[in-house]
Design a protein around this motif. Structure first.
Motif, PDB file in Angstrom:
ATOM      1  N   GLY A 296       0.799  -1.220   0.000  1.00  0.00           N
ATOM      2  CA  GLY A 296       0.000   0.000   0.000  1.00  0.00           C
ATOM      3  C   GLY A 296       0.835   1.276   0.000  1.00  0.00           C
ATOM      4  O   GLY A 296       0.393   2.313   0.518  1.00  0.00           O
ATOM      5  N   LEU A 297       2.010   1.226  -0.590  1.00  0.00           N
ATOM      6  CA  LEU A 297       2.920   2.361  -0.549  1.00  0.00           C
ATOM      7  C   LEU A 297       2.317   3.600  -1.210  1.00  0.00           C
ATOM      8  O   LEU A 297       2.411   4.711  -0.669  1.00  0.00           O
ATOM      9  CB  LEU A 297       4.241   1.994  -1.237  1.00  0.00           C
TER      10      LEU A 297
ATOM     11  N   ALA B 246       2.583   3.604 -11.039  1.00  0.00           N
ATOM     12  CA  ALA B 246       1.940   2.555 -10.240  1.00  0.00           C
ATOM     13  C   ALA B 246       0.685   2.036 -10.928  1.00  0.00           C
ATOM     14  O   ALA B 246       0.403   0.828 -10.920  1.00  0.00           O
ATOM     15  CB  ALA B 246       1.585   3.100  -8.858  1.00  0.00           C
ATOM     16  N   ILE B 247      -0.067   2.940 -11.539  1.00  0.00           N
ATOM     17  CA  ILE B 247      -1.276   2.529 -12.264  1.00  0.00           C
ATOM     18  C   ILE B 247      -0.904   1.623 -13.428  1.00  0.00           C
ATOM     19  O   ILE B 247      -1.527   0.573 -13.655  1.00  0.00           O
ATOM     20  CB  ILE B 247      -2.045   3.770 -12.754  1.00  0.00           C
ATOM     21  N   LEU B 248       0.114   2.029 -14.190  1.00  0.00           N
ATOM     22  CA  LEU B 248       0.519   1.239 -15.350  1.00  0.00           C
ATOM     23  C   LEU B 248       1.025  -0.142 -14.940  1.00  0.00           C
ATOM     24  O   LEU B 248       0.704  -1.150 -15.571  1.00  0.00           O
ATOM     25  CB  LEU B 248       1.590   1.993 -16.136  1.00  0.00           C
ATOM     26  N   ARG B 249       1.798  -0.185 -13.862  1.00  0.00           N
ATOM     27  CA  ARG B 249       2.291  -1.484 -13.385  1.00  0.00           C
ATOM     28  C   ARG B 249       1.143  -2.372 -12.923  1.00  0.00           C
ATOM     29  O   ARG B 249       1.163  -3.591 -13.139  1.00  0.00           O
ATOM     30  CB  ARG B 249       3.293  -1.280 -12.251  1.00  0.00           C
ATOM     31  N   SER B 250       0.137  -1.771 -12.295  1.00  0.00           N
ATOM     32  CA  SER B 250      -0.993  -2.566 -11.831  1.00  0.00           C
ATOM     33  C   SER B 250      -1.796  -3.148 -12.985  1.00  0.00           C
ATOM     34  O   SER B 250      -2.509  -4.143 -12.825  1.00  0.00           O
ATOM     35  CB  SER B 250      -1.911  -1.708 -10.952  1.00  0.00           C
TER      36      SER B 250
ATOM     37  N   VAL C 215      -0.273   5.217   0.941  1.00  0.00           N
ATOM     38  CA  VAL C 215       0.350   6.005   2.009  1.00  0.00           C
ATOM     39  C   VAL C 215       0.838   7.350   1.464  1.00  0.00           C
ATOM     40  O   VAL C 215       0.636   8.399   2.088  1.00  0.00           O
ATOM     41  CB  VAL C 215       1.519   5.226   2.640  1.00  0.00           C
ATOM     42  N   LYS C 216       1.470   7.342   0.315  1.00  0.00           N
ATOM     43  CA  LYS C 216       1.981   8.580  -0.262  1.00  0.00           C
ATOM     44  C   LYS C 216       0.852   9.572  -0.545  1.00  0.00           C
ATOM     45  O   LYS C 216       0.999  10.787  -0.299  1.00  0.00           O
ATOM     46  CB  LYS C 216       2.749   8.281  -1.551  1.00  0.00           C
ATOM     47  N   LEU C 217      -0.266   9.067  -1.058  1.00  0.00           N
ATOM     48  CA  LEU C 217      -1.385   9.956  -1.344  1.00  0.00           C
ATOM     49  C   LEU C 217      -1.975  10.527  -0.064  1.00  0.00           C
ATOM     50  O   LEU C 217      -2.314  11.722   0.008  1.00  0.00           O
ATOM     51  CB  LEU C 217      -2.453   9.212  -2.145  1.00  0.00           C
ATOM     52  N   ARG C 218      -2.109   9.704   0.955  1.00  0.00           N
ATOM     53  CA  ARG C 218      -2.666  10.199   2.211  1.00  0.00           C
ATOM     54  C   ARG C 218      -1.723  11.201   2.874  1.00  0.00           C
ATOM     55  O   ARG C 218      -2.173  12.196   3.455  1.00  0.00           O
ATOM     56  CB  ARG C 218      -2.952   9.036   3.148  1.00  0.00           C
ATOM     57  N   CYS C 219      -0.436  10.959   2.779  1.00  0.00           N
ATOM     58  CA  CYS C 219       0.517  11.921   3.322  1.00  0.00           C
ATOM     59  C   CYS C 219       0.450  13.242   2.555  1.00  0.00           C
ATOM     60  O   CYS C 219       0.572  14.325   3.146  1.00  0.00           O
ATOM     61  CB  CYS C 219       1.941  11.356   3.262  1.00  0.00           C
ATOM     62  N   ARG C 220       0.221  13.151   1.250  1.00  0.00           N
ATOM     63  CA  ARG C 220       0.093  14.374   0.469  1.00  0.00           C
ATOM     64  C   ARG C 220      -1.167  15.138   0.859  1.00  0.00           C
ATOM     65  O   ARG C 220      -1.169  16.372   0.873  1.00  0.00           O
ATOM     66  CB  ARG C 220       0.078  14.061  -1.031  1.00  0.00           C
ATOM     67  N   LYS C 221      -2.236  14.422   1.195  1.00  0.00           N
ATOM     68  CA  LYS C 221      -3.438  15.106   1.652  1.00  0.00           C
ATOM     69  C   LYS C 221      -3.160  15.868   2.935  1.00  0.00           C
ATOM     70  O   LYS C 221      -3.616  17.006   3.114  1.00  0.00           O
ATOM     71  CB  LYS C 221      -4.574  14.107   1.873  1.00  0.00           C
TER      72      LYS C 221
ATOM     73  N   ASN D 161       7.653  -1.052   7.671  1.00  0.00           N
ATOM     74  CA  ASN D 161       8.204  -0.701   6.361  1.00  0.00           C
ATOM     75  C   ASN D 161       9.080   0.547   6.512  1.00  0.00           C
ATOM     76  O   ASN D 161       8.594   1.626   6.861  1.00  0.00           O
ATOM     77  CB  ASN D 161       7.072  -0.443   5.367  1.00  0.00           C
ATOM     78  N   SER D 162      10.368   0.403   6.249  1.00  0.00           N
ATOM     79  CA  SER D 162      11.304   1.520   6.441  1.00  0.00           C
ATOM     80  C   SER D 162      11.008   2.684   5.507  1.00  0.00           C
ATOM     81  O   SER D 162      11.182   3.847   5.884  1.00  0.00           O
ATOM     82  CB  SER D 162      12.737   1.038   6.233  1.00  0.00           C
ATOM     83  N   GLU D 163      10.565   2.383   4.281  1.00  0.00           N
ATOM     84  CA  GLU D 163      10.271   3.459   3.331  1.00  0.00           C
ATOM     85  C   GLU D 163       9.071   4.277   3.796  1.00  0.00           C
ATOM     86  O   GLU D 163       9.068   5.508   3.702  1.00  0.00           O
ATOM     87  CB  GLU D 163      10.015   2.877   1.937  1.00  0.00           C
ATOM     88  N   ILE D 164       8.047   3.596   4.313  1.00  0.00           N
ATOM     89  CA  ILE D 164       6.874   4.308   4.821  1.00  0.00           C
ATOM     90  C   ILE D 164       7.259   5.158   6.028  1.00  0.00           C
ATOM     91  O   ILE D 164       6.807   6.308   6.168  1.00  0.00           O
ATOM     92  CB  ILE D 164       5.758   3.316   5.184  1.00  0.00           C
TER      93      ILE D 164
END
Length: 559
Positions: free
Chosen positions: A354-355, A512-516, A358-364, A467-470
């Motif tokens: 869910g990386l 991420a969308i393209l990879r999914s 997390v990035k989107l929520r942090c941006r919010k 998760n260290s990146e999160i």
């Protein structure tokens, strides 16, 4: 890669990523260090070096004959990957003809000989104007030089030939195979007491216009590359027979390149440009028509659907939904981006623990903090305005000004209806509107409380993650609470809060969308561009001097 948008009116293109360095950082053994000073270790004892390492003076007894001299070389060798290297030496001598040699030398040189007298050394001498390349008797080359002259010395690694200049005027190329396969250094040699030189390794402006010279060499190299005919067989499958390779028409290779361009446009969501390109390239055939001739490694699977040579309805729908989501990120509307991504591409939010979610929520959270910071500035501006201006009439006073008002309107008792004698509620008293100061303060407090509440929710939801990146993302995100105005803070905080961070997030979400969807995160054309840039870098370090003049970014992006 950072392509431009279709037009100012076209808002349906997805944001390309901010341009990264297409050439990777060189490893330690490939770092391009340039000469900056003379070497204390590799100098004759009769030569003294100034504190800044750029001046050499002859201090010993005078040398006699062509077997005696005092030489020195630079600390650092010249990297062939620079393409063209150039330095200048200003001559200080008692006479108009200096017994000084200027040029290049290998790693180990005899410090008692002028450049050009020994193997693996090349020089231009001031007393006779001759050039020397590992020889005792020189070859007439240019004018003599002495007191006050500035002698330039350069090497073009695309031809492995040296050139010299005098007082800003080129004297032409000289020598063959200079530095071919060996490390070389700037080198000078002096013979008499009182002789000295001051070198300019690029610390100051050169007398000679070296930039123009390099531009000429770059243009010459690029013209040679562009004039080279394309080999259509390069677009054949790796297992194709020699006969098949010879039969591939040039039009076939053009169609493959058209596919590369079209897939790139679709990848980044340039719908209008893609439509125009498709209309112009009507002769592009369907993928199945020539797929046997295309290597699997370069098949254009960037675009969904059975055809990668035309824009189908599914492709257009995908472009529209992706660009709408990404433009929401660019505008700061993270809620819309989250909602639509969950609806159309849920896999993008679930991947990698869910990386992206997390990035989107942090941006919010960042957007909420930015909103409260902006309201705080507005509130302070209102306070300042109140202090410097005359007291303003509140809303109630403005209503009453210049009006003929019944006394009953302001009495505390119910009003009497004079027409029928009944008691009524009386006329409605105008409500007093809040002042601008009260509005600003209330809006700011509401926005701040909303940001803090959302931050607490984030901390509760993800504080137990391993998760260290999160964890790193959280650390950087919550750092913006340490300043009152994140956008003007600079440094890492501005990187998190600024608009460039939105662009970067939109680019990562697009990938991420393209990879999914089972598609590459980068379009094939971009990957080919990057691979070519890296190959050119490695060719430069491998002493293929012309590679330094094939500048991918300059020719394809900056232009």
């Amino acid at each position: 890669m950072s392509p431009s948008t279709d037009s100012e009116e076209d808002s349906k293109s997805s944001p390309p990523p901010s341009r990264p360095a297409v050439i990777p950082v060189a490893s330690h053994d490939q770092t391009m260090k340039l000469p900056t000073r003379w070497s204390h270790e590799y100098r004759h004892p009769s030569l003294s070096i100034s504190e800044n390492g750029r001046e050499l003076s002859f201090q010993g007894a005078g040398c006699n004959g062509d077997r005696d001299a005092a030489a020195a070389r630079s600390v650092q060798s010249i990297p062939p990957a620079c393409g063209v290297y150039y330095y200048e030496v200003e001559i200080h001598s008692k006479g108009q003809k200096a017994h000084i040699g200027v040029g290049f030398a290998g790693h180990k040189i005899q410090l008692s000989r002028l450049p050009g007298w020994e193997p693996m050394s090349w020089g231009y001498h001031g007393d006779d104007g001759c050039s020397f390349a590992a020889e005792r008797n020189g070859t007439p080359y240019g004018p003599t030089f002495g007191l006050g002259d500035v002698i330039g010395c350069g090497i073009d690694f695309s031809t492995n030939r040296a050139f010299f200049t005098k007082n800003g005027t080129s004297l032409g190329s000289v020598f063959e195979n200079v530095g071919n396969g060996v490390d070389i250094y700037p080198a000078v040699g002096l013979q008499h007491l009182g002789e000295s030189v001051k070198v300019n390794f690029g610390h100051e402006h050169f007398r000679f216009d070296i930039d123009y010279y390099v531009q000429q060499q770059r243009q010459r190299t690029w013209t040679t590359l562009m004039s080279r005919p394309l080999d259509p067989s390069l677009f054949c499958a790796s297992g194709a027979s020699d006969k098949t390779r010879l039969e591939v028409p040039e039009e076939q290779s053009k169609q493959t390149m058209d596919k590369l361009v079209l897939s790139y446009l679709a990848h980044h969501g340039y719908e209008k440009t893609a439509r125009a390109f498709q209309k112009q390239s009507r002769n592009v055939v369907e993928h199945n028509h020539f797929s046997p001739l295309v290597d699997d490694d370069i098949e254009m699977d960037d675009v969904p659907g059975p055809s990668t040579s035309s824009l189908s309805t599914s492709i257009l729908e995908d472009i529209e939904s992706r660009t709408r989501i990404l433009n929401s990120v660019l505008s700061g509307d993270i809620d819309s981006a989250l909602t639509e991504t969950e609806e159309y591409y849920p896999g993008a939010l679930e991947a990698e623990e869910g990386l992206m979610f997390v990035k989107l929520r942090c941006r919010k959270f960042v957007e909420l903090v930015l909103e409260s910071a902006e309201l705080e500035k507005q509130m302070k501006a209102v306070f300042i305005k109140d202090e410097v201006s005359a007291p303003e009439m509140d809303g109630f006073e403005e209503v009453g000004m210049g009006m003929d008002v019944d006394d009953d309107m302001f009495s505390g008792s119910p009003a009497i209806n004079r027409s029928n004698g009944t008691v009524g509620a009386g006329p409605e008293i105008p409500s007093r509107p809040p002042s601008p100061r009260a509005l600003s303060k209330g809006q700011y407090e509401a926005a701040l409380n909303s940001a803090l509440a959302y931050g607490q929710t984030l901390d509760k939801d993800f504080k137990t993650t391993r998760n260290s990146e999160i964890k790193h993302i959280f650390t950087r995100t919550f750092a913006i609470l340490a300043v009152s105005d994140p956008l003007s803070a600079g440094g890492a905080i501005a990187e998190v809060a600024g608009h460039d961070a939105r662009i970067q997030l939109a680019s990562e979400l697009n990938q991420a969308i393209l990879r999914s969807e089972g598609r590459p995160a980068y379009p094939s054309l971009e990957m080919m561009y990057r691979q070519t840039a890296v190959c050119l870098l490695q060719l430069g370090f491998a002493r293929v001097g012309a590679a330094a003049f094939a500048n991918m970014q300059k020719e394809f992006l900056d232009a």
